[in-house]
Design an enzyme around this catalytic site. Sequence first.
Site, PDB file in Angstrom:
ATOM      1  CG  PHE A 244      -1.720  12.689  77.775  1.00 40.46           C
ATOM      2  CD1 PHE A 244      -2.225  13.228  78.951  1.00 40.46           C
ATOM      3  CD2 PHE A 244      -0.444  13.047  77.387  1.00 40.46           C
ATOM      4  CE1 PHE A 244      -1.488  14.118  79.718  1.00 40.46           C
ATOM      5  CE2 PHE A 244       0.323  13.940  78.151  1.00 40.46           C
ATOM      6  CZ  PHE A 244      -0.203  14.473  79.314  1.00 40.46           C
TER       7      PHE A 244
ATOM      8  CB  THR B  81      -3.172  17.390  80.076  1.00 44.08           C
ATOM      9  OG1 THR B  81      -2.798  18.680  80.572  1.00 44.08           O
ATOM     10  CG2 THR B  81      -2.657  17.256  78.653  1.00 44.08           C
TER      11      THR B  81
END
Length: 379
Positions: free
Chosen positions: A268, A266
Site C-alpha cells: 500500500f 499487498t
Amino acid sequence: MAVHAVRLPATQLHGGISGNLSPSSRNPNAAIRFGCGSSKRCRFISVSASLREGDEHGKDNYVRAMEVKKILEDSPLLPKPLSSNQLAETASNGSRVRVAYQGVRGAYSESAAEKAYPNCEPVPCEEFDTAFEAVERWLVDRAVLPIENSLGGSIHRNYDLLLRHNLHIVGEVKLAVRHCLLANHGVSIEDLKRVLSHPQALAQCENTLTRLGLVREAVDDTAGAAKQIAFENLSDAAAVASAEAAKIYGLNILAEDIQDDSDNVTRFLMLAREPIIPGTNRLFKTSIVFSLEEGPGVLFKALAVFSLREINLTKIESRPLRKHPLRASGGLKYFDYLFYVDFEASMADEVAQNALRNLEEFATFLRVLGSYPVDTTML
Ligand SMILES: O=C(O)C(=O)C[C@]1(C(=O)O)C=C[C@@H](O)C=C1
C-alpha cells in the site's frame, strides 16, 4: 536581528487574526509582515516578525507577533510539515491522524491504514478517487491505498490516479493478506453456488474457488462482500474476506488461508498533500513516472541511467498515456505509454539526482511521485 516566520494556508486565516496584525510603519525594524505565497492565487500567507537588538521601541510589536506565531503554530488546522521520521505521527493538536482508505470496516485497506499510522482514525471511502480527493480537500490528513499484490499484480487504477492527482507518496506499507471463506451461520461449503469479493481477492484465491466450482461475483471490497452476505442473509453465497470482517459482520469462517500462495502480500502507498524530506539515515525508495519518444532502445536507455549507477529497480509498470494514447510516426500509429518506476535510493542521494538529471535529458515528461522509507517489516 531575530527573525521568526510562520507560513499557513490562506484558507485557514480568519479575519480576527489579520485585524490584530498590521505592520508598524513607525518602526519597520520590529514589523509583523504578511506575504502572499503565490501571485496568481494566494495559497499561503506568511507571518513574520523581526527585532533589531537593543530596539526597545519595537519590543511590543515583536512580542505580539511571537504570540500570534505561537497561536498559529498550535492551531489544529495548521498542517505540520512532514518529516521522514514522523510517519506514525499524531496530528499537530495531538488528535488522531485521519486516514482515508477505500472500502468498508474490516477491509484489508483499513488494516493497512492502521499499520501505516498506528492509533489513526481510519476513514472509509467508496472509491479510490474519493480517498485522493478527501486528502486534497483537507477532509482527512492522509490516504493509504493498495498499489500491488504479490499474486494479483498491479492495481492499475491507483497508478492512473497518482498521476491525475497531486498527492505525494510519503511511505509504503506491506500487509500479509490471509483470505477466509465466510458465510452465514448454518451454511456449509456444499450449499454454496457463488462467491462475492473484490476482484483482486478473487484472483488471489483462483485455485481454491475453481476447485469449489463457485461462480465469482466482483464487488467493491472484501469486507463489503461480507457485509452483503450478512445483511441479505444469503444462504447460497460466501465472501472472500478477512477473519476481522467475519467478526465485524457476525459470519462463520468456513475455510482459512484460501489464497493460492501462503505468502500473499499487498503493498500500500501512504499519500499526503506535502512530500517528506528524503533522508539517507535508512533505506529509501523513490517512485517516478516518465514518458519517452518512440524509437528502438529508448526504454533501454532510460533504464540504463539507473543500472550505470548501480541503482536497483524494484518495480516497473507501463500504463497508457490517456491524454495522447496513440502517436503517429512514419505513417504508423503507436500506442503511447507512461512508465512508472520504483528505485532503491533516496532523492537526497547524489547518485539518484544524477540519474534523474540524465533521464530528464531525453524523457518527454518526468515527475517524482515521492521519496520515502522502505517498509522492511516483511523482508
Ligand atoms: O477489498 C479489500 O479489503 C481491500 O482492502 C482491497 C484490496 C485490493 O485492492 O487489493 C486490498 C488487499 C487485498 O489484496 C485485496 C483487496
